[in-house]
Enzyme design. Structure first.
Site, mmCIF file in Angstrom:
data_model
loop_
_atom_site.group_PDB
_atom_site.id
_atom_site.type_symbol
_atom_site.label_atom_id
_atom_site.label_comp_id
_atom_site.label_asym_id
_atom_site.label_seq_id
_atom_site.Cartn_x
_atom_site.Cartn_y
_atom_site.Cartn_z
ATOM 1 N N LYS A 1 64.878 -5.563 21.453
ATOM 2 C CA LYS A 1 64.114 -6.657 22.044
ATOM 3 C C LYS A 1 64.410 -6.822 23.535
ATOM 4 O O LYS A 1 65.351 -6.257 24.061
ATOM 5 C CB LYS A 1 64.412 -7.957 21.283
ATOM 6 C CG LYS A 1 64.072 -7.874 19.790
ATOM 7 C CD LYS A 1 62.638 -7.481 19.575
ATOM 8 C CE LYS A 1 62.159 -7.477 18.135
ATOM 9 N NZ LYS A 1 62.925 -6.707 17.174
HETATM 10 C C1 LIG Z 1 57.595 -10.164 15.263
HETATM 11 C C2 LIG Z 1 58.979 -10.162 14.681
HETATM 12 N N1 LIG Z 1 59.407 -11.246 14.035
HETATM 13 C C3 LIG Z 1 60.642 -11.310 13.506
HETATM 14 C C4 LIG Z 1 61.513 -10.248 13.592
HETATM 15 C C5 LIG Z 1 62.838 -10.341 12.917
HETATM 16 O O1 LIG Z 1 63.909 -10.263 13.795
HETATM 17 P P1 LIG Z 1 65.330 -9.719 13.315
HETATM 18 O O2 LIG Z 1 65.202 -8.257 13.080
HETATM 19 O O3 LIG Z 1 66.239 -10.046 14.458
HETATM 20 O O4 LIG Z 1 65.694 -10.463 12.077
HETATM 21 C C6 LIG Z 1 61.113 -9.094 14.275
HETATM 22 C C7 LIG Z 1 62.031 -7.956 14.388
HETATM 23 O O5 LIG Z 1 61.686 -6.867 14.756
HETATM 24 C C8 LIG Z 1 59.808 -9.041 14.830
HETATM 25 O O6 LIG Z 1 59.363 -7.952 15.459
#
Ligand SMILES: Cc1ncc(COP(=O)(O)O)c(C=O)c1O
Length: 375
Positions: free
Chosen positions: A149
């Site tokens: 990210k």
């Molecule tokens: C649009 C979106 N929402 C939520 C998440 C979830 O994040 P995490 O992987 O940190 O739990 C991601 C992760 O890639 C994402 O791309």
């Protein structure tokens, strides 16, 4: 470290409360609990997103109700309007690939139907809509801080809200004992739970947060740098007839350019999207990629046959067909939009030169018709 990150995040978004978690998923779960969702509640959410946008709703016994998207992949309130029932309590949207949704329309939609708005900003750290940062338009917002990210802690997440009540409830879900006891209102009805929380632990590793904290101040200059870079990459690919960029910034919507999404018209690009991506990959451009983890949610088992650890459902999330999401899944590819830190600008130039060389070769191959002979 965590407090430093939260203070900087709150300041960057002009919001009073931020809560660091150990993943974006945990931040979303905390946001959903924070706004008061529970068993039987329905939440409108996009079919075209990463599943974690809405999957933690199952942990609360709430039900995601999927809606189709606009042709750029953003949430479509018109498609969602017909899905509102007396059980609908909230709407969650994703600023896909970093491009803000049309927030004027979405905020008006949420207000019209009396729904709490949650923004999933996991692709869109630092993106703005009419100059205002995403994550500031609704009842709560969540960002992933996972490795790829724009602000990265290895693993991690952050929630932000302007509501004290949402913050207290969110905190209770995964941040018990000292912090919760110190921060929650001792007179409030939830305070007696602060020593234990509700059974989950969502604290982040401070070392990861220490890596991420310095990135917050850099974000505006990265976002600025990415605008020109994305335009350059779009200029290269649009030399091939039938390729259209879908997520470039507009005057109102400044993308964070987590990635740049392109549509490939199979009637004009021989072999369509899959062939083009294979050709770019064969030339070593691995950044060109088909976003498989974001396959439309209505194609995934969990959403077709919803299951929750805390309740049973008597209805499915999928109530309509989703031609726009399916078209995006079938015809698009994405490419990352890197932007080197100050002092390393030649890295950007090297990257662009490599992309240019690959696109030139693939375009020349397509134009010559050689693909027909080579199969
Ligand atoms: C649009 C979106 N929402 C939520 C998440 C979830 O994040 P995490 O992987 O940190 O739990 C991601 C992760 O890639 C994402 O791309």
């Amino acid at each position: 470290m965590v407090a430093e990150f939260e203070d900087a995040w709150s300041a960057a978004h002009d919001l009073p409360y931020s809560l660091v978690t150990n993943s974006g998923t945990a931040a979303l779960h905390s946001a959903f609990y924070g706004i008061g969702l529970g068993p039987g509640d329905e939440v409108l959410c996009p079919s075209y997103t990463f599943f974690a946008t809405s999957a933690s709703l199952f942990q609360l016994g709430a039900l995601p109700v999927l809606a189709d998207c606009r042709s750029d992949g953003s949430f479509d309130p018109e498609a969602a309007a017909g899905l509102v029932t007396e059980r609908t309590k909230a709407v969650v949207i994703t600023h896909m690939w970093g491009l803000p949704c049309d927030m004027d329309v979405i905020v008006a939609f949420a207000e019209e139907h009396g729904l709490a708005l949650v923004e999933d900003c996991s692709h869109a750290h630092g993106a703005t809509y009419r100059g205002r940062p995403v994550g500031t338009f609704g009842a709560a917002a969540a960002w992933s801080l996972q490795t790829q990210k724009l602000v990265a802690a290895g693993e991690g997440g952050v929630l932000a809200t302007r509501s004290r009540e949402v913050y207290d409830r969110a905190q209770l879900l995964g941040h018990f004992n000292k912090r919760a006891m110190k921060e929650m209102d001792p007179q409030g009805p939830l305070y007696p739970y602060s020593v234990t929380g509700l059974g989950l632990k969502y604290r982040a590793h401070p070392l990861g947060v220490a890596f991420a904290v310095g990135q917050i101040a850099e974000l505006p200059s990265w976002i600025k740098g990415k605008q020109a870079f994305a335009e350059e990459i779009a200029g290269l690919f649009t030399r091939i007839e039938g390729i259209t960029p879908l997520t470039l910034s507009t005057p109102e919507r400044t993308s964070a350019h987590y990635a740049l999404l392109f549509d490939v018209d199979p009637d004009r690009v021989p072999g369509g999207r899959d062939r083009l991506v294979a050709a770019c990959n064969a030339e070593g451009l691995d950044d060109v990629d088909i976003p498989k983890a974001t396959s439309p949610l209505h194609t995934l088992h969990l959403f077709r046959h919803p299951m929750s650890p805390v309740t049973t459902y008597d209805r499915a999330c999928v109530r309509t067909e989703f031609p726009v999401a399916e078209r995006l899944a079938a015809r698009t590819f994405k490419i990352s939009v890197p932007c080197a830190p100050a002092g390393f600008e030649e890295e950007d130039e090297r990257y662009l030169a490599a992309v240019r060389a690959v696109v030139d070769k693939v375009a020349a191959h397509l134009a010559s018709g050689a693909h027909k002979e080579s199969g």
